[in-house]
Design a protein around this motif. Sequence first.
Motif, PDB file in Angstrom:
ATOM      1  N   PHE A   1       0.790  -1.259   0.157  1.00  0.00           N
ATOM      2  CA  PHE A   1      -0.022  -0.174   0.194  1.00  0.00           C
ATOM      3  C   PHE A   1       0.769   1.305   0.299  1.00  0.00           C
ATOM      4  O   PHE A   1       1.859   1.409   0.718  1.00  0.00           O
ATOM      5  CB  PHE A   1      -0.984  -0.086   1.227  1.00  0.00           C
ATOM      6  CG  PHE A   1      -1.804  -1.288   1.097  1.00  0.00           C
ATOM      7  CD1 PHE A   1      -2.952  -1.363   0.813  1.00  0.00           C
ATOM      8  CD2 PHE A   1      -1.671  -2.060   2.566  1.00  0.00           C
ATOM      9  CE1 PHE A   1      -3.781  -2.335   0.811  1.00  0.00           C
ATOM     10  CE2 PHE A   1      -2.232  -3.094   2.690  1.00  0.00           C
ATOM     11  CZ  PHE A   1      -3.139  -3.354   1.971  1.00  0.00           C
ATOM     12  N   LYS A   2       0.328   2.279  -0.716  1.00  0.00           N
ATOM     13  CA  LYS A   2       0.743   3.668  -0.449  1.00  0.00           C
ATOM     14  C   LYS A   2      -0.205   4.220   0.450  1.00  0.00           C
ATOM     15  O   LYS A   2      -1.457   3.919   0.452  1.00  0.00           O
ATOM     16  CB  LYS A   2       0.730   4.505  -1.707  1.00  0.00           C
ATOM     17  CG  LYS A   2       1.213   5.923  -1.928  1.00  0.00           C
ATOM     18  CD  LYS A   2       2.680   5.974  -2.094  1.00  0.00           C
ATOM     19  CE  LYS A   2       3.246   7.367  -2.276  1.00  0.00           C
ATOM     20  NZ  LYS A   2       4.545   7.167  -2.400  1.00  0.00           N
ATOM     21  N   LEU A   3       0.373   5.007   1.336  1.00  0.00           N
ATOM     22  CA  LEU A   3      -0.494   5.572   2.564  1.00  0.00           C
ATOM     23  C   LEU A   3      -0.456   7.189   2.444  1.00  0.00           C
ATOM     24  O   LEU A   3       0.328   7.873   1.963  1.00  0.00           O
ATOM     25  CB  LEU A   3       0.505   5.210   3.923  1.00  0.00           C
ATOM     26  CG  LEU A   3       1.093   3.683   4.033  1.00  0.00           C
ATOM     27  CD1 LEU A   3       1.767   3.805   5.332  1.00  0.00           C
ATOM     28  CD2 LEU A   3      -0.049   2.947   4.064  1.00  0.00           C
ATOM     29  N   GLU A   4      -1.618   7.596   3.079  1.00  0.00           N
ATOM     30  CA  GLU A   4      -1.970   9.012   3.043  1.00  0.00           C
ATOM     31  C   GLU A   4      -2.626   9.086   4.206  1.00  0.00           C
ATOM     32  O   GLU A   4      -3.866   8.513   4.680  1.00  0.00           O
ATOM     33  CB  GLU A   4      -2.837   9.480   1.885  1.00  0.00           C
ATOM     34  CG  GLU A   4      -3.217  10.885   1.834  1.00  0.00           C
ATOM     35  CD  GLU A   4      -4.142  11.123   0.501  1.00  0.00           C
ATOM     36  OE1 GLU A   4      -4.752  12.265   0.472  1.00  0.00           O
ATOM     37  OE2 GLU A   4      -4.618  10.319  -0.322  1.00  0.00           O
ATOM     38  N   LYS A   5      -2.349  10.323   4.923  1.00  0.00           N
ATOM     39  CA  LYS A   5      -3.026  10.580   6.191  1.00  0.00           C
ATOM     40  C   LYS A   5      -4.650  11.303   5.659  1.00  0.00           C
ATOM     41  O   LYS A   5      -4.607  11.965   5.033  1.00  0.00           O
ATOM     42  CB  LYS A   5      -2.509  11.445   7.135  1.00  0.00           C
ATOM     43  CG  LYS A   5      -1.275  11.115   7.841  1.00  0.00           C
ATOM     44  CD  LYS A   5      -0.677  11.983   8.875  1.00  0.00           C
ATOM     45  CE  LYS A   5      -1.562  12.445  10.009  1.00  0.00           C
ATOM     46  NZ  LYS A   5      -0.792  13.150  10.993  1.00  0.00           N
ATOM     47  N   VAL A   6      -5.882  10.596   6.663  1.00  0.00           N
ATOM     48  CA  VAL A   6      -7.074  11.236   6.186  1.00  0.00           C
ATOM     49  C   VAL A   6      -7.085  12.717   6.850  1.00  0.00           C
ATOM     50  O   VAL A   6      -7.682  13.557   6.343  1.00  0.00           O
ATOM     51  CB  VAL A   6      -8.005  10.268   6.894  1.00  0.00           C
ATOM     52  CG1 VAL A   6      -9.377  11.133   6.955  1.00  0.00           C
ATOM     53  CG2 VAL A   6      -8.068   8.981   6.077  1.00  0.00           C
ATOM     54  N   ASN A   7      -6.402  12.911   8.072  1.00  0.00           N
ATOM     55  CA  ASN A   7      -6.502  14.231   8.824  1.00  0.00           C
ATOM     56  C   ASN A   7      -5.152  14.476   9.074  1.00  0.00           C
ATOM     57  O   ASN A   7      -4.443  14.163  10.108  1.00  0.00           O
ATOM     58  CB  ASN A   7      -7.431  14.195  10.188  1.00  0.00           C
ATOM     59  CG  ASN A   7      -7.278  15.516  10.823  1.00  0.00           C
ATOM     60  OD1 ASN A   7      -6.836  16.385  10.159  1.00  0.00           O
ATOM     61  ND2 ASN A   7      -7.868  15.353  12.068  1.00  0.00           N
ATOM     62  N   PRO A   8      -4.514  15.334   8.204  1.00  0.00           N
ATOM     63  CA  PRO A   8      -3.185  15.863   8.356  1.00  0.00           C
ATOM     64  C   PRO A   8      -3.041  16.533   9.598  1.00  0.00           C
ATOM     65  O   PRO A   8      -1.965  16.785  10.208  1.00  0.00           O
ATOM     66  CB  PRO A   8      -2.791  16.947   7.205  1.00  0.00           C
ATOM     67  CG  PRO A   8      -3.805  16.394   6.267  1.00  0.00           C
ATOM     68  CD  PRO A   8      -4.994  15.939   7.109  1.00  0.00           C
ATOM     69  N   GLN A   9      -4.137  17.167  10.305  1.00  0.00           N
ATOM     70  CA  GLN A   9      -3.947  17.898  11.739  1.00  0.00           C
ATOM     71  C   GLN A   9      -4.412  17.256  12.862  1.00  0.00           C
ATOM     72  O   GLN A   9      -4.391  17.580  13.781  1.00  0.00           O
ATOM     73  CB  GLN A   9      -4.851  19.177  11.578  1.00  0.00           C
ATOM     74  CG  GLN A   9      -4.960  19.943  10.274  1.00  0.00           C
ATOM     75  CD  GLN A   9      -3.766  20.554  10.029  1.00  0.00           C
ATOM     76  OE1 GLN A   9      -2.948  20.913  10.883  1.00  0.00           O
ATOM     77  NE2 GLN A   9      -3.104  20.661   8.749  1.00  0.00           N
ATOM     78  N   GLU A  10      -4.423  15.530  12.601  1.00  0.00           N
ATOM     79  CA  GLU A  10      -4.649  14.862  13.912  1.00  0.00           C
ATOM     80  C   GLU A  10      -3.616  15.115  15.160  1.00  0.00           C
ATOM     81  O   GLU A  10      -2.421  15.114  14.900  1.00  0.00           O
ATOM     82  CB  GLU A  10      -4.790  13.526  13.403  1.00  0.00           C
ATOM     83  CG  GLU A  10      -4.984  12.519  14.674  1.00  0.00           C
ATOM     84  CD  GLU A  10      -4.899  10.928  14.305  1.00  0.00           C
ATOM     85  OE1 GLU A  10      -5.612  10.407  14.719  1.00  0.00           O
ATOM     86  OE2 GLU A  10      -4.640  10.693  13.192  1.00  0.00           O
ATOM     87  N   LYS A  11      -4.122  15.117  16.396  1.00  0.00           N
ATOM     88  CA  LYS A  11      -3.125  15.487  17.343  1.00  0.00           C
ATOM     89  C   LYS A  11      -2.806  14.191  18.116  1.00  0.00           C
ATOM     90  O   LYS A  11      -3.412  13.021  17.775  1.00  0.00           O
ATOM     91  CB  LYS A  11      -3.926  16.409  18.439  1.00  0.00           C
ATOM     92  CG  LYS A  11      -4.149  17.812  18.037  1.00  0.00           C
ATOM     93  CD  LYS A  11      -4.981  18.515  19.017  1.00  0.00           C
ATOM     94  CE  LYS A  11      -4.896  20.046  18.596  1.00  0.00           C
ATOM     95  NZ  LYS A  11      -5.622  21.162  19.575  1.00  0.00           N
ATOM     96  N   ILE A  12      -1.706  14.331  18.685  1.00  0.00           N
ATOM     97  CA  ILE A  12      -1.150  13.220  19.696  1.00  0.00           C
ATOM     98  C   ILE A  12      -1.201  13.452  20.996  1.00  0.00           C
ATOM     99  O   ILE A  12      -0.748  14.602  21.359  1.00  0.00           O
ATOM    100  CB  ILE A  12       0.435  12.769  19.192  1.00  0.00           C
ATOM    101  CG1 ILE A  12       0.691  12.483  17.833  1.00  0.00           C
ATOM    102  CG2 ILE A  12       0.809  11.687  20.051  1.00  0.00           C
ATOM    103  CD1 ILE A  12       1.996  12.202  17.087  1.00  0.00           C
ATOM    104  N   GLU A  13      -2.033  12.557  21.622  1.00  0.00           N
ATOM    105  CA  GLU A  13      -2.049  12.991  23.078  1.00  0.00           C
ATOM    106  C   GLU A  13      -0.788  12.038  23.859  1.00  0.00           C
ATOM    107  O   GLU A  13      -0.775  11.026  23.554  1.00  0.00           O
ATOM    108  CB  GLU A  13      -3.561  12.360  23.919  1.00  0.00           C
ATOM    109  CG  GLU A  13      -4.561  12.954  23.196  1.00  0.00           C
ATOM    110  CD  GLU A  13      -5.947  12.474  23.466  1.00  0.00           C
ATOM    111  OE1 GLU A  13      -5.803  11.092  24.071  1.00  0.00           O
ATOM    112  OE2 GLU A  13      -6.818  13.158  23.533  1.00  0.00           O
ATOM    113  N   LEU A  14      -0.272  12.775  24.724  1.00  0.00           N
ATOM    114  CA  LEU A  14       1.010  12.321  25.296  1.00  0.00           C
ATOM    115  C   LEU A  14       0.817  12.106  26.593  1.00  0.00           C
ATOM    116  O   LEU A  14       0.695  13.001  27.503  1.00  0.00           O
ATOM    117  CB  LEU A  14       2.409  13.011  24.989  1.00  0.00           C
ATOM    118  CG  LEU A  14       2.971  13.151  23.829  1.00  0.00           C
ATOM    119  CD1 LEU A  14       3.979  14.285  23.563  1.00  0.00           C
ATOM    120  CD2 LEU A  14       3.376  11.734  23.339  1.00  0.00           C
TER     121      LEU A  14
END
Length: 476
Positions: free
Chosen positions: A445-458
Amino acid sequence: MDRLEFLSLSALVAIVVSLFLFFFSFRRSKANVPPGSSGWPVMGESIKFFRLGPQEFIKERTRKYSQDVFQTSLFGQKMAVFCGPIGNKFVYANETRSLAAWWPLSVRKALFFPEFVESPTDEISSLMFISIRDILKPEALKQYIPVMDSMAREHVDSQWADNEVVKVFPVSKKYTFDLACRILMGVVDAELVIRLAKHFTLVTAGLFSVPIDLPGTPYNKGIKGGKLVRAELMKIITERRKEMSENKSETVRRSNFLSRLLLVTDENGKFASEREITNNIVGLLFASYETTSSAVTFVLKYLSELPHIYDEVYKEQMEIAKSKSEGELLTWEDVQKMRYSWNVVCETLRFIPPLLGGFRDVVNDFNYAGFTIPKGWKTLWTVHTTHKNPKYFADPETFDPSRFEGRGPAPSTYVPFGGGSRMCPGKEYARLEILVFLHNIVTKFKLEKVNPQEKIELYFLPVPKEGLPLRLTRHK
């Protein structure tokens, strides 16, 4: 002044002097501990820690208090946080002398049987460290690669192939847990694995929470989940012990980690109990499950964001794929060729390490950086004082796998697996698991983010807020 007044005045003076001397000596005894804050009574700074996330919490306090070591209070414990490569190295080098393994109470209560909760961590996990050396030797690891590849192919066919969009974090957790059950315990019953995973999700949600055992709290749910996990494992262990006593085949007796644990004896030739073995299996599942799925998730995140990195990984993986005949599984030699791919994984672990760091118990007073660390305190070494620090990694916010070419980073600056005698024993297992999984995704597969602004909770483990949905495009 009569005798009664004199005695009363003398008593008052004695009390005042005693209080003065007490507070003076208390202040003096505390004057040399590391700078910092204890926060609120009982709660300490745990709420701030969870609210800010460990990375920001530590960055703020190193800036405010000390670049070497600072004090805080987390999980109801007074704690010294060691900073930088010198701090990391000091902790790694002082195992067994001044420091001993320690896990927060919330972790121990969720994972282990109640009668073991107050036992030293080393005693609880002793079986694991005795047997894990055998099961994670290179000759043993080589046997797991075809199993990993076969399961990765099945996983891609069932969870990825027919979907336009996949949420990577939950599906990667399913893969890593299924694989752990197969390799560590020899469990292949799909329904049993699903039940175990469901219970374990409750456990991990409460592991590093504030230890308030009230209905509905994550901590309470974690304890309940731990009971359910241990009950399932006890059934598996009891049945496996019976099978092994009836089948003397050495292959059956040493086919997986659980089987090896069942063969371990103490100095008197006594076998470990089912409850002791359960504690060790739970500890190993905890150590391998969430961390590996987190690493897989964020590797794919960066590949979806950085086409030039993806193209290099794809090129390397396709060279390996083209060298195989149809249906032929990966081998140890194939994985050793994945050098650039592993550099990408390493850079991912620098950017978003799966774990905060590690705790220790201070068993003897000692001095560090001009401060006294008292017996009874806990210590924390953490990845968040070096991995993004420009002193140790030039231009740290740039994703650059070439950092790991040649001799790589300076000692004790890159520490996603810890260091010293307690460096994660599953490091090589994780390397193989991640690379085999990566091969099966990138070659298809080639991969593409659906939401480029998705946040990461640390928190203690980094989590993509939306589960990292990726759009898949099959290679032609």
